[in-house]
Scaffold this active site. Sequence first.
Site, short mmCIF file in Angstrom:
data_model
loop_
_atom_site.label_atom_id
_atom_site.label_comp_id
_atom_site.label_asym_id
_atom_site.label_seq_id
_atom_site.Cartn_x
_atom_site.Cartn_y
_atom_site.Cartn_z
N CYS A 2 -9.74 40.42 30.74
CA CYS A 2 -9.41 42.05 31.11
C CYS A 2 -9.02 41.66 32.45
CB CYS A 2 -11.16 42.34 30.79
SG CYS A 2 -12.10 42.67 29.37
N TRP A 76 -10.06 42.85 27.16
CA TRP A 76 -9.73 42.52 26.28
C TRP A 76 -11.31 42.17 26.01
CZ3 TRP A 76 -12.22 37.83 24.70
CH2 TRP A 76 -11.54 36.48 23.73
N ASN A 102 -15.50 42.89 34.27
CA ASN A 102 -14.76 41.62 33.55
C ASN A 102 -15.46 40.66 32.94
OD1 ASN A 102 -13.09 39.40 33.12
ND2 ASN A 102 -13.12 39.11 34.78
N GLU A 486 1.14 20.01 20.89
CA GLU A 486 0.80 21.30 21.67
C GLU A 486 2.11 22.27 20.65
OE1 GLU A 486 0.01 22.70 24.30
OE2 GLU A 486 1.54 23.52 24.59
#
Length: 613
Positions: A2, A76, A102, A486
């Site tokens: 957020c 989020w 947040n 990765e």
Amino acid sequence: MCGIVGYIGNQNALPILLKGLEHLEYRGYDSAGVACLNHQKDSLFVIKEKGKLSALKEQLKGIHLLSNAGIGHTRWATHGEPSRANAHPHTDPHNRIALIHNGIIENYSSLKSDLRRKGVRFRSETDTEVAVHMIASFYKKGNLTEAFRKAVEKLHGFFAFVVLSKDEPGQLLAFKRSNPLAIGLGDGENFIASDVTAFLPYTNRVLYLEDDEFAVVTREKVTITSLKTGKVVNRKPSTIRWSISQAQKGGYPHFMLKEIFEQPRVLEETISKRLRKGENIFFDTLSKKIDRKFKKIQKIYLVSCGTAYHAGLVGNYMLGKYVRIPVEATVSSEFRYEDPVIGSKDLVILITQSGETADTLAALRLAKEKKALTLAIVNVVGSTIARDADAMIYTQAGPEIGVASTKAYTAQLETLLLFTLYLARLRKTINADDFSKLLREFKKIPGYAAAVLKQAKAIETCARKHYHRRNFLYLGRGYNFPTALEGALKLKEISYAHAHGYAAGEMKHGPIALIDHEQPVICIAPESKTYDKMISNIEEIRAREGIVIAIGTEKDKNLMSLADDFFSIPKTHEVFSSILTVLVLQLFAYKVAVLNGRDVDQPRNLAKSVTVE
Ligand code: F6R
């Protein structure tokens, strides 16, 4: 996760909040909302929308609101699905107080039950709404700061809040525990945000809030108070040296592509800043006292998440080889709960781009509690982990906006290698000759990286052949086993195809069953001491008709003859190879994602800074 932003001053708040939210959208984009003081109507104007900021902007079309104070949020989702009702800001029933948040309020459920018993009606499924009702329950005209303090004292968890009230219009209130909050100091105006990029176009003078501190922010003044002592805290502002243009796209279609192509420059700058007279490695943030401690440590832990964990795995090989000390790389979310056997003779290295990742921060706190020496390898200047560790090295990658990490990763690898060589010199586990030879080669790596990126067109052609496939296998050994992990992570996070990274030697223990004429296998096989073993693995794949996409050392005819597609890195010592091979995989993932029409910079369900567990 957020992003939160606040503004108070003499300009129109709404455009400033929306601009700020654009810079914070990497922190979450499930919904967005703003609350501004509506001076004409003596009320709060609140508007929110599900989805990205663009959806909120659409709602705001045709609305001309003049206001000089407001707050904004990009979400989020943690508690409650992405929806307009769950979007922030949340307000009290009388629409006097608006709050953005947040983090996570861990005891929200019991507080919600208490409030319900008292007749409070909830309009969302979020934990956040509890906070605004708590403030409202303590609020009597004129005591907003006091009511905010009382509410925060009842909350468990980790959070950053900003509060705006129509009853006390001359101020914004903020509080931080664990999640970041920075205050930007302007002239007759002040800003609050999760990240300085939100206000960098206006000011580069910043005050960082520490845990359990409140701030009362007016247009002229910022007053910080400690929750624990109740005393006013005097803190000197820091100055941010990078500019907002560094955080913008610079002509590229996506931040991720821009950041991929920035790597030669980032690598160059990182090395040149760390070399004294071109011959010695130095870190301006490490003191003599810390050096003395480094000499005594007996074990090193590398603790991090996601891409940074892959950097930790490469660091594991580097430190083991050159410092000859036991090393263990682990993910922060495991480390923090496994009751690790660590103490004052251990060095715990936390690797993190954001410096705010919740699990890595918790790992840092645990390591400190157990008296281990802690070193943070961090990109974001002034972030919590950078400030809280005993020692710190910045990776100098500059702001990374694309959610998928690219330049921060190679800067982490480079910094870990510089630190390895530094420690090896300090502990005398490398001789002067070998050290100089490695440094000479090290200086060529930025140029080599530029050469690797010149294959972008060919990588795109290869991506066109395979972008429709749903399964990819990545194999590597030694320094390039983490590269396989990765490469697979990059592909899955931005293209949503399934991709799995494996240590090539493990192939015959299971994954080989996947191989058939439709299975692409990305084989990372530059010159190394396990090169022949990789070639045997590739032969095994070919024998089963698998599609081989190989990355090897330039002019490797043998590998070329075995591969359906071949990409090269310049000939170099194997310790540097993972910095170069990963560039091909970043570009491959990017091209596959673009060809699939994915939102590369903001992939679904992800956020740049993972400040929740
Ligand atoms: C993947 C990615 C994430 C981060 C991870 C840790 O591209 O970016 O896996 O590496 O969330 O984040 P930091 O490095 O900020 O601790």
